[in-house]
Motif scaffolding. Structure first.
Motif, PDB file in Angstrom:
ATOM      1  N   UNK A   1       0.801  -1.226   0.000  1.00 51.20           N
ATOM      2  CA  UNK A   1       0.000   0.000   0.000  1.00 51.20           C
ATOM      3  C   UNK A   1       0.825   1.263   0.000  1.00 51.20           C
ATOM      4  N   UNK A   2       2.153   1.119   0.027  1.00 52.21           N
ATOM      5  CA  UNK A   2       3.059   2.280   0.075  1.00 52.21           C
ATOM      6  C   UNK A   2       4.072   2.145  -1.067  1.00 52.21           C
ATOM      7  N   UNK A   3       3.697   2.544  -2.274  1.00 52.26           N
ATOM      8  CA  UNK A   3       4.541   2.295  -3.451  1.00 52.26           C
ATOM      9  C   UNK A   3       5.918   2.938  -3.387  1.00 52.26           C
ATOM     10  N   UNK A   4       6.098   3.974  -2.592  1.00 52.64           N
ATOM     11  CA  UNK A   4       7.407   4.612  -2.520  1.00 52.64           C
ATOM     12  C   UNK A   4       8.430   3.762  -1.773  1.00 52.64           C
ATOM     13  N   UNK A   5       8.001   2.616  -1.226  1.00 54.21           N
ATOM     14  CA  UNK A   5       8.923   1.690  -0.566  1.00 54.21           C
ATOM     15  C   UNK A   5       9.352   0.560  -1.497  1.00 54.21           C
ATOM     16  N   UNK A   6       8.902   0.591  -2.735  1.00 54.77           N
ATOM     17  CA  UNK A   6       9.112  -0.538  -3.646  1.00 54.77           C
ATOM     18  C   UNK A   6      10.578  -0.830  -3.916  1.00 54.77           C
ATOM     19  N   UNK A   7      11.447   0.171  -3.854  1.00 53.24           N
ATOM     20  CA  UNK A   7      12.841  -0.035  -4.211  1.00 53.24           C
ATOM     21  C   UNK A   7      13.750  -0.445  -3.075  1.00 53.24           C
ATOM     22  N   UNK A   8      13.204  -0.698  -1.897  1.00 58.67           N
ATOM     23  CA  UNK A   8      14.050  -1.084  -0.765  1.00 58.67           C
ATOM     24  C   UNK A   8      14.728  -2.429  -1.011  1.00 58.67           C
ATOM     25  N   UNK A   9      15.998  -2.528  -0.638  1.00 62.02           N
ATOM     26  CA  UNK A   9      16.692  -3.813  -0.700  1.00 62.02           C
ATOM     27  C   UNK A   9      16.205  -4.691   0.455  1.00 62.02           C
TER      28      UNK A   9
ATOM     29  N   UNK B   1      11.727  -2.699   9.145  1.00 64.19           N
ATOM     30  CA  UNK B   1      10.839  -3.491  10.008  1.00 64.19           C
ATOM     31  C   UNK B   1      11.254  -3.364  11.471  1.00 64.19           C
ATOM     32  N   UNK B   2      12.559  -3.354  11.731  1.00 62.93           N
ATOM     33  CA  UNK B   2      13.042  -3.220  13.101  1.00 62.93           C
ATOM     34  C   UNK B   2      12.718  -1.840  13.668  1.00 62.93           C
ATOM     35  N   UNK B   3      12.877  -0.820  12.869  1.00 67.46           N
ATOM     36  CA  UNK B   3      12.568   0.517  13.362  1.00 67.46           C
ATOM     37  C   UNK B   3      11.065   0.712  13.548  1.00 67.46           C
TER      38      UNK B   3
ATOM     39  N   UNK C   1       8.357  15.082   0.043  1.00 60.60           N
ATOM     40  CA  UNK C   1       8.623  14.982  -1.390  1.00 60.60           C
ATOM     41  C   UNK C   1       9.885  14.161  -1.645  1.00 60.60           C
ATOM     42  N   UNK C   2      10.901  14.340  -0.827  1.00 59.69           N
ATOM     43  CA  UNK C   2      12.165  13.614  -0.950  1.00 59.69           C
ATOM     44  C   UNK C   2      11.941  12.111  -0.979  1.00 59.69           C
ATOM     45  N   UNK C   3      11.028  11.635  -0.131  1.00 56.32           N
ATOM     46  CA  UNK C   3      10.813  10.192  -0.022  1.00 56.32           C
ATOM     47  C   UNK C   3       9.765   9.641  -0.986  1.00 56.32           C
ATOM     48  N   UNK C   4       8.752  10.421  -1.309  1.00 55.48           N
ATOM     49  CA  UNK C   4       7.661   9.853  -2.103  1.00 55.48           C
ATOM     50  C   UNK C   4       7.619  10.350  -3.546  1.00 55.48           C
ATOM     51  N   UNK C   5       8.228  11.507  -3.836  1.00 56.80           N
ATOM     52  CA  UNK C   5       8.206  12.056  -5.195  1.00 56.80           C
ATOM     53  C   UNK C   5       9.477  12.871  -5.428  1.00 56.80           C
ATOM     54  N   UNK C   6      10.631  12.197  -5.411  1.00 53.87           N
ATOM     55  CA  UNK C   6      11.902  12.921  -5.397  1.00 53.87           C
ATOM     56  C   UNK C   6      12.302  13.582  -6.707  1.00 53.87           C
ATOM     57  N   UNK C   7      11.748  13.141  -7.831  1.00 55.84           N
ATOM     58  CA  UNK C   7      12.176  13.653  -9.129  1.00 55.84           C
ATOM     59  C   UNK C   7      12.087  15.161  -9.272  1.00 55.84           C
ATOM     60  N   UNK C   8      10.905  15.763  -9.094  1.00 56.57           N
ATOM     61  CA  UNK C   8      10.798  17.218  -9.232  1.00 56.57           C
ATOM     62  C   UNK C   8      11.687  17.983  -8.253  1.00 56.57           C
ATOM     63  N   UNK C   9      11.828  17.467  -7.036  1.00 58.47           N
ATOM     64  CA  UNK C   9      12.671  18.136  -6.041  1.00 58.47           C
ATOM     65  C   UNK C   9      14.130  18.119  -6.473  1.00 58.47           C
ATOM     66  N   UNK C  10      14.608  16.954  -6.922  1.00 57.33           N
ATOM     67  CA  UNK C  10      16.005  16.836  -7.346  1.00 57.33           C
ATOM     68  C   UNK C  10      16.295  17.710  -8.559  1.00 57.33           C
ATOM     69  N   UNK C  11      15.325  17.860  -9.447  1.00 57.03           N
ATOM     70  CA  UNK C  11      15.512  18.674 -10.641  1.00 57.03           C
ATOM     71  C   UNK C  11      15.387  20.162 -10.342  1.00 57.03           C
ATOM     72  N   UNK C  12      14.396  20.524  -9.527  1.00 61.70           N
ATOM     73  CA  UNK C  12      14.137  21.934  -9.272  1.00 61.70           C
ATOM     74  C   UNK C  12      15.050  22.565  -8.242  1.00 61.70           C
ATOM     75  N   UNK C  13      15.452  21.763  -7.217  1.00 58.07           N
ATOM     76  CA  UNK C  13      16.304  22.273  -6.144  1.00 58.07           C
ATOM     77  C   UNK C  13      17.418  21.256  -5.876  1.00 58.07           C
TER      78      UNK C  13
ATOM     79  N   UNK D   1      17.408   7.469  -6.786  1.00 54.60           N
ATOM     80  CA  UNK D   1      18.055   6.284  -7.357  1.00 54.60           C
ATOM     81  C   UNK D   1      17.296   5.018  -6.991  1.00 54.60           C
ATOM     82  N   UNK D   2      16.803   4.953  -5.769  1.00 55.01           N
ATOM     83  CA  UNK D   2      16.076   3.772  -5.307  1.00 55.01           C
ATOM     84  C   UNK D   2      14.791   3.553  -6.099  1.00 55.01           C
ATOM     85  N   UNK D   3      14.034   4.616  -6.313  1.00 56.04           N
ATOM     86  CA  UNK D   3      12.747   4.484  -6.999  1.00 56.04           C
ATOM     87  C   UNK D   3      12.924   4.330  -8.505  1.00 56.04           C
TER      88      UNK D   3
END
Length: 278
Positions: free
Chosen positions: A33-41, A49-51, A246-258, A275-277
């Motif tokens: 239910x949290x697609x921004x976690x899809x790239x976790x190793x 999970x521990x945290x 934004x950094x965690x769930x939609x990083x593209x625009x942030x990395x490009x704009x700032x 890079x993860x996403x």
């Protein structure tokens, strides 16, 4: 495995019980239910999970307005809250104990002074709040899975907690554990990025045709060109919180704009969601 958790808000035995309650089925249900976690190793997923277990063991969850808190609700919130400290010391979330969850938006008192010096008191609906030294308050309607894909109220409010732990609520979290980061450097990049975003927001607002209500959905096409939600321009503290979500769930625009600000956040959180996403 749990030695690093000892003495940090919950007894190791309680943390172990919470870990045991997070079954593989429950874990996969929350992650799906949290697609921004899809790239976790696999190792990052286990650390998360521990945290999350530490949060569940350390904080008291309370349902408001009749909301019955289920294990899934509490785990989903704990997972989202744990992501910012995935590679940081969990002690950054110490100093308070309660997470209050409303079924939907809730009213909070506000006091504002206008340009004439007149004080206005009113109630406004909120989806989340982080009280200094007090609880985090969340709306499950806004925090649950399947909600806004480019925003995250849980990460937003827990970023405020990181800011509060650093002292003044000014957009600068504690940098004590980051030898490569200096307050002066953080302050400089923060100020430059905040000013750049504020100017970009003003330019967008000025470009909206007069026949378009800037408060309506019709204006979204203009505001969507910004790297962050306009609320980030409220002040430096909100800039840090909005930037963090934004950094965690939609990083593209942030990395490009700032880009300089994104790089600084990546150094602070010790993560690179872009890079993860990808």
């Amino acid at each position: 495995m749990l030695r690093w958790l000892a003495g940090r808000g919950a007894a190791p035995r309680k943390i172990s019980r919470e870990l045991a309650h997070i079954t593989p089925e429950a874990w996969l249900t929350v992650l799906s239910g949290l697609p921004f976690l899809a790239g976790l190793t696999p190792s990052e997923s286990e650390a998360l999970r521990q945290r999350a277990a530490w949060l569940l063991a350390s904080k008291n969850f309370s349902g408001a307005q009749g909301l019955a808190l289920t294990d899934n609700i509490m785990l989903s919130i704990a997972v989202q809250a744990a992501l910012p400290i995935l590679k940081l010391d969990p002690a950054l979330y110490e100093g308070w104990i309660e997470i209050i969850v409303y079924p939907g938006g809730f009213l909070t008192p506000h006091i504002e002074t206008d340009e004439s010096g007149v004080v206005h008191e009113y109630m406004a609906e909120a989806s989340g709040e982080a009280w200094e030294g007090g609880p985090v308050i969340l709306s499950w309607a806004d925090a649950g899975p399947g909600r806004q894909q480019h925003a995250n109220v849980v990460i937003h409010e827990f970023a405020h907690k990181l800011d509060q732990y650093g002292g003044d609520i000014d957009g600068m979290p504690s940098l004590e554990a980051h030898a490569q980061l200096r307050p002066h450097q953080w302050g400089t990049v923060l100020e430059q990025s905040f000013d750049a975003f504020s100017k970009a927001l003003t330019a967008v607002e000025d470009s909206i045709p007069q026949d378009v209500d800037p408060e309506s959905a019709s204006a979204a096409a203009w505001f969507d060109t910004l790297p962050l939600d306009p609320y980030a321009a409220s002040n430096e503290a909100e800039f840090f919180a909005v930037s963090s979500e934004a950094f965690f769930v939609n990083p593209g625009p942030l990395a490009k704009g700032l880009p300089d600000w994104y790089t600084l956040l990546a150094q602070y959180y010790r993560q690179d969601p872009l890079r993860r996403l990808a």
